[in-house]
Design a protein around this motif. Structure first.
Motif, PDB file in Angstrom:
ATOM      1  N   TYR A  33       0.837  -1.205   0.000  1.00  0.00           N
ATOM      2  CA  TYR A  33       0.000   0.000   0.000  1.00  0.00           C
ATOM      3  C   TYR A  33       0.865   1.246   0.000  1.00  0.00           C
ATOM      4  N   TYR A  35       0.306   5.260   1.205  1.00  0.00           N
ATOM      5  CA  TYR A  35      -0.524   6.254   1.866  1.00  0.00           C
ATOM      6  C   TYR A  35       0.221   7.592   1.883  1.00  0.00           C
ATOM      7  N   GLN A  37       0.270  11.212   4.294  1.00  0.00           N
ATOM      8  CA  GLN A  37      -0.162  11.759   5.570  1.00  0.00           C
ATOM      9  C   GLN A  37       0.008  13.263   5.569  1.00  0.00           C
ATOM     10  N   GLY A  42      -4.960  12.517   8.943  1.00  0.00           N
ATOM     11  CA  GLY A  42      -4.661  11.095   9.069  1.00  0.00           C
ATOM     12  C   GLY A  42      -3.916  10.580   7.852  1.00  0.00           C
ATOM     13  N   LEU A  43      -4.024   9.296   7.586  1.00  0.00           N
ATOM     14  CA  LEU A  43      -3.403   8.690   6.413  1.00  0.00           C
ATOM     15  C   LEU A  43      -4.481   8.408   5.380  1.00  0.00           C
ATOM     16  N   PHE A  90       3.937   7.088   3.074  1.00  0.00           N
ATOM     17  CA  PHE A  90       4.255   5.826   3.746  1.00  0.00           C
ATOM     18  C   PHE A  90       3.877   4.655   2.849  1.00  0.00           C
ATOM     19  N   TYR A 104      -0.685  -3.939   9.255  1.00  0.00           N
ATOM     20  CA  TYR A 104       0.366  -3.410   8.399  1.00  0.00           C
ATOM     21  C   TYR A 104       1.711  -3.347   9.121  1.00  0.00           C
ATOM     22  N   PHE A 106       4.746  -0.749   8.433  1.00  0.00           N
ATOM     23  CA  PHE A 106       4.996   0.477   7.684  1.00  0.00           C
ATOM     24  C   PHE A 106       6.487   0.680   7.438  1.00  0.00           C
ATOM     25  N   GLY A 107       6.795   1.345   6.326  1.00  0.00           N
ATOM     26  CA  GLY A 107       8.130   1.877   6.116  1.00  0.00           C
ATOM     27  C   GLY A 107       8.303   3.146   6.937  1.00  0.00           C
ATOM     28  N   SER A 108       9.507   3.704   6.904  1.00  0.00           N
ATOM     29  CA  SER A 108       9.827   4.856   7.747  1.00  0.00           C
ATOM     30  C   SER A 108       9.386   6.178   7.132  1.00  0.00           C
TER      31      SER A 108
END
Lengths: 115, 112
Positions: A33, A35, A37, A42-43, A90, A104, A106-108
């Motif tokens: 995914y 996203y 932000q 929010g995301l 993200f 999920y 998440f990446g950084s």
């Protein structure tokens, strides 16, 4: 344990420039995914790939394209950057089975500024 | 249109206080509700609540899902400065895609 790796971490673009955000996961997850932000919002889902070989639009896809290169990699491309695309991006991955969903990872994140 | 709303949007407390964060949702096909904590960077997973698991607890954090009221709360007892973060609520509302709808987040600041 790498998990989800995003590159770059920071980027400044001029209006009209293009760029690709890279995302790779090493957890053998089937779903990935993208996203964005923004403060107070929010995301919001841009695009997702439920499985290798498939991609679908999310809530805010305009101005973006994606490629699910293989099971590990899912890239996000901005063809002609606009100031409204200034945001933190993200990437996330998860495993989904019929009737079950794994939270999920998440990446950084990538902080993108378009001037 | 599916939506998730969190309240309050921001909160300032002192160490030792107990806080309650709220999340309400309107979705057509609820499957699960998740809570994440976000400090400087990526959100980290806290809890997942489903119809078969409506209450979760981990240390000083706990969460309850109220399917009748279409809402959830996240409680943090004996808050510490390390609890300062954005707390995100998300709902999975569509089968076999893993798509999440996120609320706006609650920013919690815990003062010494």
């Amino acid at each position: 344990n790498a998990g989800v790796t995003q590159t770059p971490k920071f980027q400044v673009l001029k209006t009209g420039q293009s760029m690709t955000l890279q995302c790779a996961q090493d957890m053998n997850h089937n779903s990935m995914y993208w996203y964005r932000q923004d403060p107070g919002m929010g995301l919001r889902l841009i695009y997702y790939s439920a499985s290798e070989g498939t991609t679908d639009k999310g809530e805010v896809p305009n101005g973006y394209n994606v490629s699910r290169l293989n099971k590990r990699e899912f890239s996000l491309r901005l063809e002609s950057a606009a100031p409204s695309q200034t945001s933190v991006y993200f990437c996330a991955s998860s495993e989904i089975w019929p009737g079950q969903f794994d939270a999920y990872t998440f990446g950084s994140g990538t902080r993108l500024t378009v001037v | 249109e599916d939506k998730v709303v969190q309240s309050p949007l921001s909160l300032v407390v002192h160490e030792g206080d107990t806080v309650t964060l709220n999340c309400s949702y309107e979705v057509t096909n609820f499957r699960s509700l998740l809570w994440y904590k976000q400090e400087k960077k990526a959100p980290t997973f806290l809890f997942m609540l489903t119809s078969s698991g409506i209450e979760k607890k981990s240390g000083r954090l706990s969460s309850i899902l109220d399917k009748k009221e279409l809402s959830s709360i996240l409680n943090i007892t004996a808050t510490q400065t390390g609890d300062s973060a954005i707390y995100l609520c998300a709902v999975e509302a569509e089968g076999n895609t893993g798509k999440l709808i996120f609320g706006q987040g609650t920013t919690l600041q815990v003062k010494p």
